[in-house]
Motif scaffolding. Structure first.
Motif, PDB file in Angstrom:
ATOM      1  N   TYR A  76     -22.794  18.161  57.949  1.00 27.04           N
ATOM      2  CA  TYR A  76     -23.393  16.816  58.014  1.00 27.04           C
ATOM      3  C   TYR A  76     -23.401  16.282  59.431  1.00 27.04           C
ATOM      4  O   TYR A  76     -24.361  15.625  59.855  1.00 27.04           O
ATOM      5  CB  TYR A  76     -22.618  15.874  57.097  1.00 27.04           C
ATOM      6  CG  TYR A  76     -23.130  14.452  57.134  1.00 27.04           C
ATOM      7  CD1 TYR A  76     -24.322  14.106  56.512  1.00 27.04           C
ATOM      8  CD2 TYR A  76     -22.407  13.446  57.783  1.00 27.04           C
ATOM      9  CE1 TYR A  76     -24.792  12.806  56.546  1.00 27.04           C
ATOM     10  CE2 TYR A  76     -22.872  12.141  57.820  1.00 27.04           C
ATOM     11  CZ  TYR A  76     -24.061  11.833  57.204  1.00 27.04           C
ATOM     12  OH  TYR A  76     -24.520  10.531  57.240  1.00 27.04           O
ATOM     13  N   LYS A  78     -23.782  17.975  62.035  1.00 22.51           N
ATOM     14  CA  LYS A  78     -24.794  18.711  62.793  1.00 22.51           C
ATOM     15  C   LYS A  78     -26.212  18.338  62.399  1.00 22.51           C
ATOM     16  O   LYS A  78     -27.120  18.368  63.230  1.00 22.51           O
ATOM     17  CB  LYS A  78     -24.603  20.231  62.599  1.00 22.51           C
ATOM     18  CG  LYS A  78     -23.275  20.772  63.115  1.00 22.51           C
ATOM     19  CD  LYS A  78     -23.177  20.638  64.629  1.00 22.51           C
ATOM     20  CE  LYS A  78     -21.869  21.213  65.140  1.00 22.51           C
ATOM     21  NZ  LYS A  78     -21.730  21.057  66.601  1.00 22.51           N
ATOM     22  N   ARG A  79     -26.405  18.014  61.113  1.00 27.63           N
ATOM     23  CA  ARG A  79     -27.760  17.763  60.625  1.00 27.63           C
ATOM     24  C   ARG A  79     -27.772  16.529  59.738  1.00 27.63           C
ATOM     25  O   ARG A  79     -27.488  16.595  58.551  1.00 27.63           O
ATOM     26  CB  ARG A  79     -28.287  18.963  59.853  1.00 27.63           C
ATOM     27  CG  ARG A  79     -28.409  20.234  60.677  1.00 27.63           C
ATOM     28  CD  ARG A  79     -29.245  21.264  59.951  1.00 27.63           C
ATOM     29  NE  ARG A  79     -30.614  20.788  59.755  1.00 27.63           N
ATOM     30  CZ  ARG A  79     -31.539  21.458  59.049  1.00 27.63           C
ATOM     31  NH1 ARG A  79     -31.216  22.592  58.464  1.00 27.63           N
ATOM     32  NH2 ARG A  79     -32.757  20.997  58.918  1.00 27.63           N
ATOM     33  N   LYS A  80     -28.120  15.404  60.345  1.00 33.59           N
ATOM     34  CA  LYS A  80     -28.147  14.140  59.617  1.00 33.59           C
ATOM     35  C   LYS A  80     -29.577  13.661  59.340  1.00 33.59           C
ATOM     36  O   LYS A  80     -29.785  12.487  59.082  1.00 33.59           O
ATOM     37  CB  LYS A  80     -27.436  13.056  60.421  1.00 33.59           C
ATOM     38  CG  LYS A  80     -25.937  13.172  60.478  1.00 33.59           C
ATOM     39  CD  LYS A  80     -25.403  12.062  61.339  1.00 33.59           C
ATOM     40  CE  LYS A  80     -23.960  11.759  61.055  1.00 33.59           C
ATOM     41  NZ  LYS A  80     -23.481  10.596  61.812  1.00 33.59           N
ATOM     42  N   GLU A  81     -30.557  14.557  59.406  1.00 27.77           N
ATOM     43  CA  GLU A  81     -31.939  14.138  59.264  1.00 27.77           C
ATOM     44  C   GLU A  81     -32.151  13.369  57.961  1.00 27.77           C
ATOM     45  O   GLU A  81     -31.564  13.668  56.924  1.00 27.77           O
ATOM     46  CB  GLU A  81     -32.882  15.351  59.284  1.00 27.77           C
ATOM     47  CG  GLU A  81     -32.952  16.051  60.635  1.00 27.77           C
ATOM     48  CD  GLU A  81     -31.934  17.174  60.738  1.00 27.77           C
ATOM     49  OE1 GLU A  81     -30.929  17.115  59.986  1.00 27.77           O
ATOM     50  OE2 GLU A  81     -32.131  18.084  61.562  1.00 27.77           O
ATOM     51  N   TRP A  88     -27.226  15.854  51.062  1.00 28.76           N
ATOM     52  CA  TRP A  88     -25.847  15.603  51.472  1.00 28.76           C
ATOM     53  C   TRP A  88     -25.104  14.781  50.430  1.00 28.76           C
ATOM     54  O   TRP A  88     -23.919  15.030  50.165  1.00 28.76           O
ATOM     55  CB  TRP A  88     -25.823  14.893  52.825  1.00 28.76           C
ATOM     56  CG  TRP A  88     -26.295  15.743  53.954  1.00 28.76           C
ATOM     57  CD1 TRP A  88     -27.347  15.512  54.780  1.00 28.76           C
ATOM     58  CD2 TRP A  88     -25.724  16.996  54.389  1.00 28.76           C
ATOM     59  NE1 TRP A  88     -27.480  16.529  55.696  1.00 28.76           N
ATOM     60  CE2 TRP A  88     -26.495  17.452  55.479  1.00 28.76           C
ATOM     61  CE3 TRP A  88     -24.655  17.767  53.961  1.00 28.76           C
ATOM     62  CZ2 TRP A  88     -26.207  18.644  56.153  1.00 28.76           C
ATOM     63  CZ3 TRP A  88     -24.373  18.954  54.620  1.00 28.76           C
ATOM     64  CH2 TRP A  88     -25.148  19.387  55.704  1.00 28.76           C
TER      65      TRP A  88
END
Length: 372
Positions: A76, A78-81, A88
């Motif tokens: 999460y 690293k990648r919160k798009e 998530w």
């Protein structure tokens, strides 16, 4: 201003979803490590009381769940798009449910036939983790319930199954505990959501124009700097200045003028794409930026805005139909262009539209640097 109201509601929902996940995953490391610690403590304490073939799978499952929760937390970060928000949240919920089931199963696997002090250890580990979860998980009430109900209901059923007065009394106390924790969870959830709404409201007032609900100049520039490095297309800045706006105010009053500004903002939002950014600079000036490669496309958008502004009417005993718009467009195929350069060029192009008779579009292109 139906479009602006819908956009604001969507932005508020996204704000709540993002901050809910930030809260959940912000608490994930201490929550996962705490659960791992409880699993290891129980495994150590019960190793002399229960069969290894029962204790080992339960312990390994707890360790795997804890490690997987930490891996999710790392992912999460690293990648919160925004398009991954559901992934998530659902992943967090699944791991929380698994953790709750593991706790409840401890009662069924280990509680029977061991000394009272070990039973008490299992009992209070479940109670303690549930109480802790009310603080770490209640921001999403369903997540908290996914942990509490498997943990506690399985424990209550096990106590009831004994049929002894002491265990029956303990099960009744456990029911009261679940009711209290449910209420605590709801109150915590409500408080956190109100705080999110308050912070969103403060953020909104700081970044939006109070009258029309579009971004203000400062936030418009901020959004430009955020989005520009992410595009592989050219960039166009569209600068709109209303024509004959002062006569409208003088004829129909400032209330009609404010209504006109709101309608123009609505036209701007409807005319551009969903991901494009629109702002009011102040007065009767509006601006938007679009990431595209075809200047004809942005000219088409500008002409559509002009047609819709021309169609605005203000029925009154002093009917006014003279409102129009002059638009300047600055375009650069090179996305290394600066905000100030584009804004200055778009403003100049808009000024030329005014000079050449108003109610028209002027396009200016920034030539790419020549290769030597």
């Amino acid at each position: 201003m139906a479009t602006e109201s819908k956009s604001r509601n969507e932005e508020l929902n996204r704000w709540n979803a993002e901050h809910t996940l930030d809260f959940l995953y912000g608490n994930a490391p201490p929550s996962a490590i705490g659960s791992l610690a409880v699993v290891l403590i129980l495994a150590y304490a019960l190793s002399s009381q229960v069969a290894l073939q029962t204790l080992l799978p339960w312990s390994v499952s707890g360790i795997v769940i804890g490690i997987f929760r930490l891996i999710l937390w790392w992912g999460y970060q690293k990648r919160k798009e925004s398009h991954l928000l559901k992934f998530w949240l659902n992943s967090y919920r699944i791991m929380t449910f698994a953790s709750g089931m593991l706790n409840g199963l401890a009662m069924w696997l280990f509680f029977e036939g061991i000394p009272a002090e070990y039973q008490l250890l299992i009992f209070f580990s479940i109670v303690g983790l549930t109480a802790a979860a009310s603080g770490t998980h209640s921001v999403d009430l369903f997540t908290f319930q996914l942990f509490m109900y498997p943990s506690c209901i399985l424990s209550i059923l096990k106590l009831v199954s004994y049929g002894k007065p002491t265990y029956s009394a303990l099960s009744i106390m456990f029911v009261f505990f679940v009711l209290v924790m449910g209420r605590v969870g709801r109150q915590t959830h409500k408080t956190l959501k109100e705080n999110f709404k308050l912070t969103y409201s403060m953020h909104y007032r700081a970044t939006h124009d109070n009258l029309v609900g579009l971004f203000n100049r400062e936030e418009f520039e901020n959004q430009f700097e955020i989005h520009l490095p992410l595009t592989h297309h050219g960039v166009a800045m569209l600068f709109l200045d209303l024509d004959n706006f002062k006569p409208l105010n003088d004829t129909l009053g400032h209330q009609a003028g404010d209504e006109a500004l709101k309608q123009v903002a609505d036209i701007m939002l409807r005319s551009v794409r969903q991901d494009d950014i629109v702002a009011r600079l102040g007065g009767d000036e509006f601006v938007t930026f679009l990431f595209l490669d075809d200047t004809k496309e942005v000219e088409k958008i500008a002409q559509n805005i002009i047609r819709e502004v021309n169609a605005l009417t203000f029925p009154d005993e002093h009917a006014y139909t003279g409102l129009s718009a002059s638009i300047g467009i600055a375009f650069s195929q090179d996305n290394n262009v600066s905000f100030s350069q584009l804004m200055r060029l778009a403003d100049t192009a808009c000024y030329r539209s005014k000079e050449e008779g108003k109610n028209r579009v002027t396009l200016s292109c920034i030539e790419p640097p020549q290769m030597s």
